[in-house]
Scaffold this motif. Structure first.
Motif, short mmCIF file in Angstrom:
data_model
loop_
_atom_site.label_atom_id
_atom_site.label_comp_id
_atom_site.label_asym_id
_atom_site.label_seq_id
_atom_site.Cartn_x
_atom_site.Cartn_y
_atom_site.Cartn_z
N ARG A 168 -46.90 -17.68 -59.42
CA ARG A 168 -47.81 -18.17 -58.40
C ARG A 168 -47.71 -19.67 -58.21
O ARG A 168 -47.92 -20.19 -57.12
CB ARG A 168 -49.25 -17.78 -58.73
N ARG B 273 -64.51 -17.11 -49.61
CA ARG B 273 -63.06 -17.01 -49.42
C ARG B 273 -62.73 -16.39 -48.07
O ARG B 273 -61.72 -16.74 -47.45
CB ARG B 273 -62.45 -16.20 -50.56
N GLU C 104 -54.52 -22.29 -52.34
CA GLU C 104 -53.51 -22.40 -51.29
C GLU C 104 -54.13 -22.42 -49.90
O GLU C 104 -53.59 -23.04 -48.98
CB GLU C 104 -52.51 -21.25 -51.42
N SER C 105 -55.28 -21.76 -49.74
CA SER C 105 -55.93 -21.77 -48.44
C SER C 105 -56.58 -23.12 -48.15
O SER C 105 -56.70 -23.53 -47.00
CB SER C 105 -56.98 -20.66 -48.35
N ARG D 150 -53.40 -15.35 -46.07
CA ARG D 150 -54.32 -15.99 -47.03
C ARG D 150 -55.70 -15.33 -47.04
O ARG D 150 -56.73 -16.00 -47.01
CB ARG D 150 -54.44 -17.48 -46.72
N ARG E 261 -51.84 -10.15 -47.36
CA ARG E 261 -52.81 -11.06 -47.97
C ARG E 261 -52.18 -12.43 -48.23
O ARG E 261 -52.84 -13.46 -48.05
CB ARG E 261 -53.34 -10.47 -49.28
N ARG E 262 -50.93 -12.42 -48.62
CA ARG E 262 -50.26 -13.68 -48.93
C ARG E 262 -50.03 -14.52 -47.68
O ARG E 262 -50.36 -15.69 -47.65
CB ARG E 262 -48.92 -13.39 -49.61
N PRO F 299 -58.43 -12.73 -48.97
CA PRO F 299 -58.72 -12.27 -50.33
C PRO F 299 -58.71 -10.75 -50.44
O PRO F 299 -58.88 -10.04 -49.43
CB PRO F 299 -60.13 -12.81 -50.57
N ASP G 209 -54.95 -18.03 -54.58
CA ASP G 209 -55.19 -17.71 -53.17
C ASP G 209 -56.16 -18.71 -52.55
O ASP G 209 -55.95 -19.20 -51.44
CB ASP G 209 -55.75 -16.29 -53.03
N ASN H 122 -56.89 -14.87 -57.68
CA ASN H 122 -58.02 -15.38 -56.90
C ASN H 122 -57.97 -16.90 -56.78
O ASN H 122 -58.18 -17.48 -55.71
CB ASN H 122 -59.35 -14.98 -57.55
#
Length: 236
Positions: A21, A120, A61-62, A228, A224-225, A230, A58, A55
């Motif tokens: 990650r 999130r 990164e957002s 972005r 999801r990736r 959750p 994610d 978590n």
């Protein structure tokens, strides 16, 4: 019940996931290894540690896209320990006893976790809005409203943990579908290619049902990736 994970596998899985990650090779510090040892010694299930790492990355990164990186596993400590508190509390509630001396109601624990998920979702909405993914913004707004209702029910005791998890599954499925509909033709083709490459080696050993389930899970993970968003769940 799942079989206990041996010490070597526990450490390796956490190290590999953190490095993956992070996106760049690094050696874990003695402090990081001590933290993993503390988690294992304290009975934290491996899946909760991996979910906590996911978590944190994610969310990070957002908020801070670009070259900045998380440089220590300690950055994930609070999230992992929060998930473990939720895990212990809900398991104890199923057995009819408090998780610890605090006796805090499970509904309050769930409500706090749902609040984190709601934040999130709002972060994902901001990213989707900036990118012009209006369909996804609408889907996320609806999911946020559902999460608000679910949080209220959890806090009041009107929803049990299984009911909350079942509701989250439905909300999560709608969010994933919204993310899928937001893809351009090029993004959709790239996702299909990535999935097929990942499944190529194991296709011959899978039943049709296993293949479909694995492909669906891989697709959701990619969506999801890239968007972005959750995973909406009490536990992975």
């Amino acid at each position: 019940m799942t079989a206990p994970v041996d010490r070597k596998s526990y450490f390796r899985a956490i190290e590999e996931e953190f490095v993956r990650r992070r996106g760049a090779p690094m050696l874990l510090s003695p402090r990081d290894w001590s933290l993993i040892e503390a988690w294992r010694g304290g009975g934290v299930p491996l899946r909760l540690v991996l979910q906590g790492i996911a978590n944190v990355f994610d969310s990070f990164e957002s908020r801070t896209p670009g070259s900045r990186r998380i440089n220590s596993l300690a950055y994930c400590r609070q999230e992992v320990e929060t998930l473990f508190q939720l895990y212990r509390t809900l398991r104890a509630a199923e057995a009819g006893a408090p998780a610890d001396g605090s006796g805090e109601p499970p509904g309050r624990i769930m409500a706090r976790h749902l609040g984190r998920l709601a934040r999130r979702l709002k972060e994902a909405m901001a990213v989707a809005s900036e990118a012009g993914h209006d369909v996804l913004v609408g889907t996320l707004a609806s999911a946020a409203a559902e999460l608000k209702r679910l949080r209220r029910d959890a806090r009041s005791g009107a929803a049990t943990p299984p009911e909350v998890e079942e509701s989250l599954r439905g909300i999560d499925a709608s969010v994933v579908e919204g993310a899928r509909r937001s893809l351009s033709e090029e993004e959709s083709a790239q996702m299909t290619s990535e999935i097929e490459r990942g499944l190529e080696s194991g296709t011959g050993r899978m039943t049709s049902e296993a293949y479909a389930a694995t492909r669906s899970a891989a697709e959701a993970a990619i969506l999801r990736r890239i968007r972005r968003i959750p995973r909406l769940t009490l536990f992975d």
